[in-house]
Design a protein around this motif. Structure first.
Motif, PDB file in Angstrom:
ATOM      1  N   ASP A 135       0.361  -4.847 -13.788  1.00 37.95           N
ATOM      2  CA  ASP A 135       1.699  -4.300 -13.535  1.00 37.95           C
ATOM      3  C   ASP A 135       2.195  -3.498 -14.733  1.00 37.95           C
ATOM      4  OD1 ASP A 135       2.324  -6.256 -15.385  1.00 37.95           O
ATOM      5  OD2 ASP A 135       3.769  -7.316 -14.106  1.00 37.95           O
TER       6      ASP A 135
ATOM      7  N   MET B 163       7.663   2.435  -1.689  1.00 36.69           N
ATOM      8  CA  MET B 163       8.071   3.386  -2.726  1.00 36.69           C
ATOM      9  C   MET B 163       8.972   2.722  -3.764  1.00 36.69           C
ATOM     10  SD  MET B 163       8.720   6.800  -0.459  1.00 36.69           S
ATOM     11  CE  MET B 163      10.161   6.201   0.374  1.00 36.69           C
ATOM     12  N   THR B 164       8.879   3.233  -4.973  1.00 36.40           N
ATOM     13  CA  THR B 164       9.730   2.684  -6.025  1.00 36.40           C
ATOM     14  C   THR B 164      11.197   3.000  -5.745  1.00 36.40           C
ATOM     15  OG1 THR B 164       9.253   4.669  -7.323  1.00 36.40           O
ATOM     16  CG2 THR B 164       8.000   2.710  -7.859  1.00 36.40           C
ATOM     17  N   THR B 165      11.424   4.034  -4.927  1.00 37.31           N
ATOM     18  CA  THR B 165      12.810   4.389  -4.595  1.00 37.31           C
ATOM     19  C   THR B 165      13.410   3.452  -3.555  1.00 37.31           C
ATOM     20  OG1 THR B 165      11.766   5.995  -3.128  1.00 37.31           O
ATOM     21  CG2 THR B 165      12.783   6.852  -5.119  1.00 37.31           C
TER      22      THR B 165
ATOM     23  N   GLU C  83       5.345   3.007 -12.784  1.00 33.21           N
ATOM     24  CA  GLU C  83       5.777   4.413 -12.712  1.00 33.21           C
ATOM     25  C   GLU C  83       5.418   5.188 -13.963  1.00 33.21           C
ATOM     26  OE1 GLU C  83       9.906   5.078 -12.043  1.00 33.21           O
ATOM     27  OE2 GLU C  83       9.788   4.303 -10.009  1.00 33.21           O
TER      28      GLU C  83
ATOM     29  N   ASN D  39      11.099   9.406  -8.272  1.00 36.52           N
ATOM     30  CA  ASN D  39      10.221   8.380  -8.831  1.00 36.52           C
ATOM     31  C   ASN D  39       9.298   7.762  -7.781  1.00 36.52           C
ATOM     32  OD1 ASN D  39      12.505   7.217  -7.684  1.00 36.52           O
ATOM     33  ND2 ASN D  39      12.395   5.412  -8.950  1.00 36.52           N
TER      34      ASN D  39
ATOM     35  N   GLU E   7       0.295 -10.180  -2.715  1.00 37.38           N
ATOM     36  CA  GLU E   7      -0.502  -9.013  -3.118  1.00 37.38           C
ATOM     37  C   GLU E   7      -1.140  -8.371  -1.867  1.00 37.38           C
ATOM     38  OE1 GLU E   7      -1.051  -8.527  -6.671  1.00 37.38           O
ATOM     39  OE2 GLU E   7      -2.120  -6.667  -6.321  1.00 37.38           O
TER      40      GLU E   7
ATOM     41  N   ALA F 249       3.196  -1.717  -1.999  1.00 38.23           N
ATOM     42  CA  ALA F 249       2.400  -1.243  -3.137  1.00 38.23           C
ATOM     43  C   ALA F 249       3.084  -1.334  -4.510  1.00 38.23           C
ATOM     44  CB  ALA F 249       1.928   0.179  -2.878  1.00 38.23           C
ATOM     45  N   PRO F 250       4.337  -0.894  -4.667  1.00 34.73           N
ATOM     46  CA  PRO F 250       4.906  -0.919  -6.015  1.00 34.73           C
ATOM     47  C   PRO F 250       5.485  -2.275  -6.427  1.00 34.73           C
ATOM     48  CG  PRO F 250       6.460   0.086  -4.520  1.00 34.73           C
ATOM     49  CD  PRO F 250       5.253  -0.284  -3.705  1.00 34.73           C
ATOM     50  N   VAL F 251       5.536  -3.205  -5.497  1.00 36.48           N
ATOM     51  CA  VAL F 251       6.168  -4.506  -5.769  1.00 36.48           C
ATOM     52  C   VAL F 251       5.173  -5.407  -6.501  1.00 36.48           C
ATOM     53  CG1 VAL F 251       7.282  -6.510  -4.698  1.00 36.48           C
ATOM     54  CG2 VAL F 251       7.584  -4.233  -3.709  1.00 36.48           C
ATOM     55  N   THR F 252       5.666  -6.101  -7.507  1.00 35.57           N
ATOM     56  CA  THR F 252       4.807  -6.994  -8.294  1.00 35.57           C
ATOM     57  C   THR F 252       5.439  -8.389  -8.337  1.00 35.57           C
ATOM     58  OG1 THR F 252       5.972  -6.509 -10.341  1.00 35.57           O
ATOM     59  CG2 THR F 252       4.108  -5.078  -9.797  1.00 35.57           C
ATOM     60  N   GLN F 253       4.663  -9.353  -8.837  1.00 37.14           N
ATOM     61  CA  GLN F 253       5.198 -10.707  -8.991  1.00 37.14           C
ATOM     62  C   GLN F 253       6.405 -10.683  -9.932  1.00 37.14           C
ATOM     63  OE1 GLN F 253       4.006 -13.822  -7.478  1.00 37.14           O
ATOM     64  NE2 GLN F 253       6.090 -14.232  -8.184  1.00 37.14           N
ATOM     65  N   ALA F 254       6.287  -9.879 -10.993  1.00 40.38           N
ATOM     66  CA  ALA F 254       7.393  -9.808 -11.969  1.00 40.38           C
ATOM     67  C   ALA F 254       8.661  -9.281 -11.296  1.00 40.38           C
ATOM     68  CB  ALA F 254       6.997  -8.908 -13.134  1.00 40.38           C
TER      69      ALA F 254
ATOM     70  N   ASP G   8       4.821   1.642   7.440  1.00 41.07           N
ATOM     71  CA  ASP G   8       4.854   0.319   8.065  1.00 41.07           C
ATOM     72  C   ASP G   8       3.491  -0.299   8.347  1.00 41.07           C
ATOM     73  OD1 ASP G   8       4.106   1.849  10.232  1.00 41.07           O
ATOM     74  OD2 ASP G   8       5.563   0.982  11.609  1.00 41.07           O
TER      75      ASP G   8
ATOM     76  N   TYR H 140       5.896 -13.550  -3.300  1.00 38.44           N
ATOM     77  CA  TYR H 140       5.336 -12.204  -3.445  1.00 38.44           C
ATOM     78  C   TYR H 140       3.895 -12.275  -2.954  1.00 38.44           C
ATOM     79  CZ  TYR H 140       2.559  -8.550  -5.586  1.00 38.44           C
ATOM     80  OH  TYR H 140       1.653  -7.540  -5.781  1.00 38.44           O
TER      81      TYR H 140
ATOM     82  N   THR I  96      -2.018  -6.117  -9.347  1.00 40.96           N
ATOM     83  CA  THR I  96      -0.974  -6.197 -10.371  1.00 40.96           C
ATOM     84  C   THR I  96      -0.929  -7.550 -11.079  1.00 40.96           C
ATOM     85  OG1 THR I  96       0.659  -6.857  -8.718  1.00 40.96           O
ATOM     86  CG2 THR I  96       0.510  -4.514  -9.215  1.00 40.96           C
TER      87      THR I  96
ATOM     88  N   MET J 265      -0.118  -0.523 -12.035  1.00 38.68           N
ATOM     89  CA  MET J 265       0.834  -0.114 -11.004  1.00 38.68           C
ATOM     90  C   MET J 265       2.200  -0.051 -11.673  1.00 38.68           C
ATOM     91  SD  MET J 265       1.109   0.481  -7.804  1.00 38.68           S
ATOM     92  CE  MET J 265       2.628   1.295  -7.393  1.00 38.68           C
TER      93      MET J 265
END
Lengths: 211, 104, 354
Positions: C10, A150-152, C331, C83, A197, A180-185, A104, A195, C290, C329
């Motif tokens: 990304d 996390m990507t999960t 996986e 992951n 950065e 961290a794992p979140v992107t504009q796409a 957090d 989104y 990204t 960034m």
């Protein structure tokens, strides 16, 4: 008047509460209107955000500046109301790290930056159940910020957006995603509106979209 | 991501002399150039050759310092590390503990 | 005009001209120069970086003789994890994982790790960890560490005994927040000494502190203090200090190590703290943006790392994983991008290891 404006800006960037209060007092004595004082302080606060982003100022400094702003508003608020020159308070934002995720720090910094920018922030903390975001939105929040490290867990951001759609709330709320794992796409793919950065980028986008 | 890193720039661990170079970086704070020179000198080969699988495969077996393929009878674990201690003139913690445990 | 396939931060593919790639390298470099007060890359560096990025081969590598040490963090979790930590979801044992890394994956060092990968939760299972360390040390040849994140976040509410600075500060309890951070730093240092000395007594070659400062400047100070105590207790042990991000977040803002404020420092400044504390090897980090191209990210990352290596008195093993060191960034980071970042870090930034 330019001197007072600069003094307000400088006091804000120097982030010391007593100096901010003194600069506000001096500006009032010189006849500066409450709304102009607030504008000058706001410019200083924007600079504080930039310096934070660049690692030149740190969280306690940002908060100290915000405390100075709050203290100034306690004096200027009634004046502003009396003059009828009231600019709308920014939106209410529900913030949280999505369920299953306990990271957090980034979200908390973003909440702080939003609070400093004048948003009414409802920070629900971390590992926040999806239903809690929905409840806050039903309760009046018009912006919703979700963080995931996390990507999960980033998939939960999409699930909340799906719930908003199914309950007919999607058009009533601006959804912001980050982490961290979140992107504009990814934000585009799940149908988020913003989104960020970084915390300051998110705040700037939130200010733009809500103004 | 292990394989791309290994292929692009890795020394190769016990395929070559990567573990030995790593030990010199960690035990003596040697930067990569110095660590390679030290290991090469101890092995009696060039700094280019310490990253060469063809040369190091035979040399490792001969020096009994651990080989990457499964060779019955070739020292591994503590035995190989005790030989590395002698080769590099360093102490290795697990070997020290082993010696302490087997002291009579 | 010729265009080259390259990547965005990304991981997605993008076609760029030579001019655009060079512009992005220079813009990334300029950002690092501006943020860190660093020197520019040389024109030769920039040209070499362009050649690496625009190479037509899918996989690139360093010239023979330029190989560097390859250290691994996160232990067996790269096999067993989900992951969330780029794990493969293959539930192999820790012994098998160690030997597979040594014998099949070209690891120059490897480490034992706990499923939570944080120092605090190792305390209740320290005996288990010591036994596993003893067992694997009997079999492995390569340097074998114990690795964990200092993770000072676990000492703050609701996970730990101290107030959460982020929550306290939003209520403008700034002094309380700073005190909580200071107490956390001291507690973390004590736990580091407790856990690390026991694992070294079990035969570990040393300790890898991974993602130092993930919870901000107090996390960094606690780690450096813990490293100093560990160095005093175990003078010959191998100590690796790897960072969490390119800049240390100022959650406290003025907490110091050896009389110097750590907040806001970049890799070339952080390495000096690690050296003073007693680390043997430093692991600098540069974060990936990204929304920018590989050229931008790599230009920026190489600029930061080159200066860090230049000023360091100890070896530097740059962090190169998902979203750091110029790597996208993603996986499943594309192999073309990973190998390009690798070559650039070794041959331009002159790192001692990856």
């Amino acid at each position: 008047m330019a001197d007072e404006k600069k003094a307000l800006y400088d006091a804000m960037v120097a982030y010391k509460v007593p100096a901010i209060q003194q600069a506000v007092e001096n500006a009032r004595k010189s006849g500066m209107t409450a709304s102009k004082i607030i504008d000058a302080l706001g410019e200083g606060m924007t600079e504080v955000g930039i310096l934070f982003e660049r690692g030149k100022l740190f969280l306690p400094h940002v908060l100290s500046a915000a405390q100075g702003m709050k203290s100034a508003m306690e004096v200027l608020g009634p004046e502003l109301l009396a003059s009828g020159d009231v600019s709308a308070k920014r939106a209410s934002v529900v913030m949280g790290t999505v369920e299953g995720d306990v990271h957090d720090i980034g979200k908390s910094i973003c909440s702080t930056m939003l609070q400093c920018a004048g948003f009414d922030v409802h920070d629900l903390g971390r590992d926040v159940p999806k239903t809690s975001f929905i409840s806050e939105i039903k309760g009046g929040c018009t912006m919703c910020g979700m963080s995931a490290l996390m990507t999960t867990t980033m998939t939960v951001q999409k699930e909340v957006i799906e719930i908003l759609k199914s309950e007919g709330l999607r058009d009533k709320v601006i959804v912001m995603v980050g982490g961290a794992p979140v992107t504009q796409a990814y934000a585009d793919k799940i149908g988020a509106d913003i989104y960020g950065e970084s915390a300051s980028e998110t705040t700037n986008k939130a200010k733009t979209i809500s103004s | 991501m292990a394989v791309p890193h290994f292929m692009a720039s890795g020394m190769g661990g016990i395929r070559t002399a990567g573990d030995l170079v790593a030990r010199m970086e960690y035990s003596k704070n040697m930067k990569i150039g110095k660590a390679k020179e030290y290991v090469a000198k101890k092995l009696g080969i060039s700094t280019l050759e310490i990253g060469d699988e063809y040369i190091m495969r035979g040399l490792r077996e001969e020096l009994k310092i651990g080989v990457v393929t499964g060779v019955p009878g070739a020292p591994r674990g503590i035995a190989a590390k005790m030989n590395i201690e002698k080769l590099l003139d360093i102490k290795i913690n697990s070997c020290d503990i082993f010696r302490e445990m087997t002291k009579r | 005009m010729a265009e080259f396939y390259t990547r965005m931060g990304d991981g997605s593919r993008v076609l760029m001209t030579r001019e655009k790639i060079l512009n992005d390298i220079q813009a990334g470099m300029a950002d690092a120069v501006d943020m860190g007060g660093l020197p520019d890359l040389t024109p030769n560096d920039i040209e070499k970086l362009f050649e690496i990025i625009s190479d037509k081969n899918r996989v690139v590598g360093v010239e023979p003789g330029n190989e560097v040490v390859l250290t691994y963090d996160i232990g067996q979790l790269d096999f067993t994890g989900d992951n969330g930590n780029s794990g493969n979801g293959v539930d192999v044992g820790r012994m098998e994982s160690a030997l597979l890394h040594e014998r099949a994956l070209g690891a120059d060092t490897f480490e034992l790790a706990h499923a939570d990968y944080s120092i605090k939760p190792v305390k209740p299972v320290i005996s288990n960890e010591m036994q596993t360390m003893e067992e694997i040390q009997n079999e492995i040849v390569a340097p074998y560490f114990y690795g964990a994140m200092p993770n000072a976040g676990l000492y703050y509410s609701p996970d730990g005994p101290y107030g959460n600075p982020a929550d306290l500060m939003r209520e403008f309890k700034i002094d309380e927040a700073m005190q909580a951070a200071e107490m956390t730093a001291d507690h973390l240092a004590r736990d580091i000494e407790y856990v690390a000395t026991r694992l070294i007594a079990a035969g570990s070659d040393g300790f890898n502190f991974d993602t130092t400062a993930s919870a901000g400047d107090a996390d960094a100070v606690g780690t450096f203090k813990g490293v100093r105590a560990l160095r005093k207790a175990c003078p010959d042990t191998y100590i690796n200090v790897g960072m969490a991000g390119e800049s240390i977040m100022g959650i406290h803002g003025s907490i110091e190590f050896d009389g110097e404020i750590v907040a806001g420092t970049y890799p070339h400044q952080q390495v000096k703290f690690a050296q003073k504390a007693g680390a043997n090897v430093f692991g600098p980090v540069v974060n990936t943006n990204t929304s920018k191209s590989l050229a931008w990210n790599l230009g920026r990352a190489v600029t930061f790392i080159k200066e860090c290596v230049k000023v360091a008195e100890i070896p530097c093993h740059v962090n190169m994983g998902m979203g750091v060191g110029g790597i996208p960034m993603c996986e499943t980071a594309p192999i073309d991008a990973v190998t390009r970042c690798n070559k650039a870090m070794v041959e331009i930034a002159k790192v001692d290891g990856v």
